[in-house]
Design a protein around this motif. Structure first.
Motif, PDB file in Angstrom:
ATOM      1  N   ASP A 215       0.824  -1.212   0.000  1.00  0.00           N
ATOM      2  CA  ASP A 215       0.000   0.000   0.000  1.00  0.00           C
ATOM      3  C   ASP A 215       0.857   1.261   0.000  1.00  0.00           C
ATOM      4  OD1 ASP A 215       1.025  -0.058   2.557  1.00  0.00           O
ATOM      5  OD2 ASP A 215      -0.906  -0.063   3.580  1.00  0.00           O
ATOM      6  N   GLY A 216       2.109   1.139  -0.449  1.00  0.00           N
ATOM      7  CA  GLY A 216       3.008   2.279  -0.452  1.00  0.00           C
ATOM      8  C   GLY A 216       3.001   3.029  -1.770  1.00  0.00           C
ATOM      9  N   TYR A 217       4.072   3.743  -2.001  1.00  0.00           N
ATOM     10  CA  TYR A 217       4.239   4.547  -3.213  1.00  0.00           C
ATOM     11  C   TYR A 217       4.104   3.681  -4.466  1.00  0.00           C
ATOM     12  CZ  TYR A 217       6.750   7.237  -6.787  1.00  0.00           C
ATOM     13  OH  TYR A 217       7.115   7.889  -7.945  1.00  0.00           O
ATOM     14  N   GLU A 218       3.408   4.173  -5.475  1.00  0.00           N
ATOM     15  CA  GLU A 218       3.231   3.429  -6.724  1.00  0.00           C
ATOM     16  C   GLU A 218       4.382   3.717  -7.688  1.00  0.00           C
ATOM     17  OE1 GLU A 218       0.192   3.509 -10.464  1.00  0.00           O
ATOM     18  OE2 GLU A 218      -0.727   3.359  -8.472  1.00  0.00           O
ATOM     19  N   ILE A 219       5.045   2.662  -8.131  1.00  0.00           N
ATOM     20  CA  ILE A 219       6.187   2.791  -9.030  1.00  0.00           C
ATOM     21  C   ILE A 219       5.712   3.177 -10.419  1.00  0.00           C
ATOM     22  CG2 ILE A 219       8.172   1.612 -10.036  1.00  0.00           C
ATOM     23  CD1 ILE A 219       8.358   1.943  -7.010  1.00  0.00           C
ATOM     24  N   LYS A 220       6.339   4.211 -10.975  1.00  0.00           N
ATOM     25  CA  LYS A 220       5.986   4.694 -12.307  1.00  0.00           C
ATOM     26  C   LYS A 220       7.175   4.502 -13.255  1.00  0.00           C
ATOM     27  CE  LYS A 220       2.980   8.169 -10.229  1.00  0.00           C
ATOM     28  NZ  LYS A 220       3.271   7.709  -8.850  1.00  0.00           N
ATOM     29  N   LYS A 221       6.927   4.654 -14.524  1.00  0.00           N
ATOM     30  CA  LYS A 221       7.960   4.468 -15.531  1.00  0.00           C
ATOM     31  C   LYS A 221       9.148   5.385 -15.248  1.00  0.00           C
ATOM     32  CE  LYS A 221       8.824   4.470 -20.509  1.00  0.00           C
ATOM     33  NZ  LYS A 221       8.230   4.672 -21.850  1.00  0.00           N
ATOM     34  N   GLY A 222      10.328   4.809 -15.210  1.00  0.00           N
ATOM     35  CA  GLY A 222      11.548   5.574 -14.989  1.00  0.00           C
ATOM     36  C   GLY A 222      11.917   5.765 -13.541  1.00  0.00           C
ATOM     37  N   ASP A 223      11.014   5.418 -12.619  1.00  0.00           N
ATOM     38  CA  ASP A 223      11.328   5.554 -11.197  1.00  0.00           C
ATOM     39  C   ASP A 223      12.409   4.556 -10.783  1.00  0.00           C
ATOM     40  OD1 ASP A 223       9.372   7.463 -10.961  1.00  0.00           O
ATOM     41  OD2 ASP A 223       7.991   6.227  -9.787  1.00  0.00           O
ATOM     42  N   TYR A 224      13.136   4.909  -9.740  1.00  0.00           N
ATOM     43  CA  TYR A 224      14.007   3.942  -9.084  1.00  0.00           C
ATOM     44  C   TYR A 224      13.140   3.043  -8.197  1.00  0.00           C
ATOM     45  CZ  TYR A 224      18.229   6.541 -10.362  1.00  0.00           C
ATOM     46  OH  TYR A 224      19.238   7.148 -11.051  1.00  0.00           O
ATOM     47  N   ALA A 225      13.416   1.759  -8.224  1.00  0.00           N
ATOM     48  CA  ALA A 225      12.729   0.815  -7.349  1.00  0.00           C
ATOM     49  C   ALA A 225      13.779   0.021  -6.589  1.00  0.00           C
ATOM     50  CB  ALA A 225      11.833  -0.114  -8.151  1.00  0.00           C
ATOM     51  N   LEU A 226      13.658   0.000  -5.285  1.00  0.00           N
ATOM     52  CA  LEU A 226      14.521  -0.824  -4.441  1.00  0.00           C
ATOM     53  C   LEU A 226      13.880  -2.200  -4.352  1.00  0.00           C
ATOM     54  CD1 LEU A 226      16.901  -1.152  -2.440  1.00  0.00           C
ATOM     55  CD2 LEU A 226      15.336  -0.366  -0.648  1.00  0.00           C
ATOM     56  N   ILE A 227      14.596  -3.231  -4.803  1.00  0.00           N
ATOM     57  CA  ILE A 227      13.973  -4.545  -4.939  1.00  0.00           C
ATOM     58  C   ILE A 227      14.883  -5.671  -4.466  1.00  0.00           C
ATOM     59  CG2 ILE A 227      12.517  -3.848  -6.881  1.00  0.00           C
ATOM     60  CD1 ILE A 227      14.528  -5.262  -8.751  1.00  0.00           C
ATOM     61  N   GLN A 228      14.245  -6.758  -4.090  1.00  0.00           N
ATOM     62  CA  GLN A 228      14.858  -8.076  -3.979  1.00  0.00           C
ATOM     63  C   GLN A 228      14.244  -8.930  -5.088  1.00  0.00           C
ATOM     64  OE1 GLN A 228      17.301  -9.018  -1.783  1.00  0.00           O
ATOM     65  NE2 GLN A 228      16.587  -8.835   0.328  1.00  0.00           N
ATOM     66  N   TYR A 229      15.002  -9.839  -5.658  1.00  0.00           N
ATOM     67  CA  TYR A 229      14.408 -10.709  -6.673  1.00  0.00           C
ATOM     68  C   TYR A 229      15.159 -12.025  -6.753  1.00  0.00           C
ATOM     69  CZ  TYR A 229      18.357  -9.527  -9.671  1.00  0.00           C
ATOM     70  OH  TYR A 229      19.624  -9.369 -10.170  1.00  0.00           O
ATOM     71  N   THR A 230      14.469 -13.034  -7.255  1.00  0.00           N
ATOM     72  CA  THR A 230      15.060 -14.302  -7.661  1.00  0.00           C
ATOM     73  C   THR A 230      14.558 -14.614  -9.060  1.00  0.00           C
ATOM     74  OG1 THR A 230      15.291 -15.211  -5.434  1.00  0.00           O
ATOM     75  CG2 THR A 230      15.130 -16.798  -7.238  1.00  0.00           C
ATOM     76  N   PRO A 253      16.577   2.414 -12.243  1.00  0.00           N
ATOM     77  CA  PRO A 253      15.338   2.846 -12.898  1.00  0.00           C
ATOM     78  C   PRO A 253      14.639   1.677 -13.584  1.00  0.00           C
ATOM     79  CG  PRO A 253      17.142   4.345 -13.410  1.00  0.00           C
ATOM     80  CD  PRO A 253      17.758   3.159 -12.735  1.00  0.00           C
ATOM     81  N   THR A 254      13.321   1.724 -13.606  1.00  0.00           N
ATOM     82  CA  THR A 254      12.565   0.639 -14.231  1.00  0.00           C
ATOM     83  C   THR A 254      12.927   0.467 -15.701  1.00  0.00           C
ATOM     84  OG1 THR A 254      10.703   2.056 -14.889  1.00  0.00           O
ATOM     85  CG2 THR A 254      10.637   1.092 -12.671  1.00  0.00           C
ATOM     86  N   THR A 255      13.291   1.555 -16.348  1.00  0.00           N
ATOM     87  CA  THR A 255      13.565   1.514 -17.780  1.00  0.00           C
ATOM     88  C   THR A 255      14.892   0.838 -18.118  1.00  0.00           C
ATOM     89  OG1 THR A 255      14.389   3.781 -17.533  1.00  0.00           O
ATOM     90  CG2 THR A 255      12.156   3.510 -18.369  1.00  0.00           C
ATOM     91  N   ASN A 256      15.664   0.481 -17.122  1.00  0.00           N
ATOM     92  CA  ASN A 256      16.939  -0.190 -17.383  1.00  0.00           C
ATOM     93  C   ASN A 256      16.823  -1.711 -17.362  1.00  0.00           C
ATOM     94  OD1 ASN A 256      17.847   2.631 -16.591  1.00  0.00           O
ATOM     95  ND2 ASN A 256      19.779   1.693 -17.141  1.00  0.00           N
ATOM     96  N   TYR A 257      15.627  -2.220 -17.184  1.00  0.00           N
ATOM     97  CA  TYR A 257      15.409  -3.656 -17.196  1.00  0.00           C
ATOM     98  C   TYR A 257      14.789  -4.091 -18.516  1.00  0.00           C
ATOM     99  CZ  TYR A 257      16.095  -3.324 -12.129  1.00  0.00           C
ATOM    100  OH  TYR A 257      16.612  -3.083 -10.882  1.00  0.00           O
ATOM    101  N   VAL A 258      14.789  -5.397 -18.762  1.00  0.00           N
ATOM    102  CA  VAL A 258      14.114  -5.923 -19.941  1.00  0.00           C
ATOM    103  C   VAL A 258      12.626  -5.609 -19.842  1.00  0.00           C
ATOM    104  CG1 VAL A 258      15.824  -7.745 -20.304  1.00  0.00           C
ATOM    105  CG2 VAL A 258      13.807  -8.206 -18.892  1.00  0.00           C
TER     106      VAL A 258
END
Length: 316
Positions: A215-230, A253-258
């Motif tokens: 329920d936090g901040y909504e990630i938008k195109k180009g935003d930085y996202a702090l993530i964990q992933y597998t 930034p989101t735009t740096n991923y596939v």
């Protein structure tokens, strides 16, 4: 898949407010002892410059500071205004914080950031970081005033900083019902996921399911996202990359991923956990599959979204 450690992004984000420029060359020494003792010892001492700053306003809200100008400390000085009465923080934890910055030569305000969602990413608290120097050890709710000396690249500056809270390193949102036909996910005690691929052919289009709803901040195109992933291969279920193995979340930034991974992030809220299945067309393209190459592979990720920062706030 791993692109950048959090420390690099934090420096870039904070430099937008000149904090990194002011602290350039002012890294705290690495004292001996326990991690907790290191954090306490890392805190910069107070001095006549930081003590002279008068601050009004409540912790957790933007502060107003006044001081005689110019203010010109020789070293970083930090005065504790409020010790805080929340939970104690420890080295290695991720914290949310906010600050108001002033020009030390003129007294003019520079910026206020971190009090609204999406303005600053959480940062890992450590003895060898700027956050470690200004907050040291203590409790949530701590407020300090920091006076930074001038450097070759920036003049002196004054910051009022609030330690707002700690941030979990796994998604904390509400669990959602699994989606039939998609991979199944089991979580370890620390939140690390294991992924089981279902029988049958891989999907031909990117499929996304929300496993936990934040329920936090909504990630938008180009935003930085702090993530964990597998990430695992659909073809054999083997893990090819995981921040859980590396020991720390990442941010970029989101735009740096596939394309498929970008789709999984954008529109999601902080605190969410997302399952995404990405065919080659929105992954790494078609090609020969081998031990090192993800071309031709359908790939599956479980992504925990821990923080977000609007694109306009951070700079490279």
């Amino acid at each position: 898949m791993r692109l950048r450690p959090l420390a690099a992004l934090s420096a870039a984000a904070v430099s937008a407010l000149l904090l990194a420029g002011c602290a350039s060359g002012e890294a705290a020494p690495s004292p001996s002892g326990t991690a907790a003792a290191n954090l306490c010892d890392a805190a910069a001492a107070s001095g006549s410059a930081s003590d002279s700053v008068k601050v009004s306003g409540d912790v957790g809200e933007a502060a107003e500071a006044t001081f005689d100008t110019p203010i010109a400390p020789e070293d970083l000085e930090v005065t504790v205004l409020d010790e805080g009465d929340g939970e104690a923080v420890e080295a290695g934890e991720f914290i949310s914080y906010a600050m108001t910055a002033y020009n030390g030569e003129t007294g003019e305000p520079l910026a206020t950031v971190g009090y609204e969602p999406g303005e600053l990413l959480p940062s890992q608290l450590a003895a060898d970081t700027i956050q470690g120097q200004v907050f040291g050890c203590g409790h949530v709710g701590k407020r300090v005033v920091a006076a930074f000396p001038a450097t070759e690249s920036a003049g002196s500056e004054v910051y009022v900083l609030d330690l707002l809270g700690t941030v979990p390193t796994a998604a904390s949102g509400d669990a959602q019902e699994p989606v039939a036909g998609m991979p199944t996910v089991k979580l370890a005690d620390d939140g690390a996921p294991s992924i089981t691929i279902p029988e049958g052919d891989a999907p031909t289009e990117t499929e996304i399911a929300t496993l936990k709803q934040g329920d936090g901040y909504e990630i938008k195109k180009g935003d930085y996202a702090l993530i964990q992933y597998t990430g695992v291969r659909w073809s054999n279920g083997e893990t090819f990359d995981s921040t859980w193995d590396g020991g720390a979340p990442i941010a970029y930034p989101t735009t740096n991923y596939v394309a498929g991974f970008q789709k999984a992030l954008e529109g999601q809220k902080v605190g969410s956990q997302v399952l995404v299945v990405i065919p080659p067309a929105e992954g790494y393209g078609e090609g020969t599959i081998n031990e090192e190459d993800l071309k031709g592979e359908t790939i599956v990720f479980v992504v925990d979204i821990l923080g977000g920062q609007a694109a306009a706030t951070g700079t490279e």
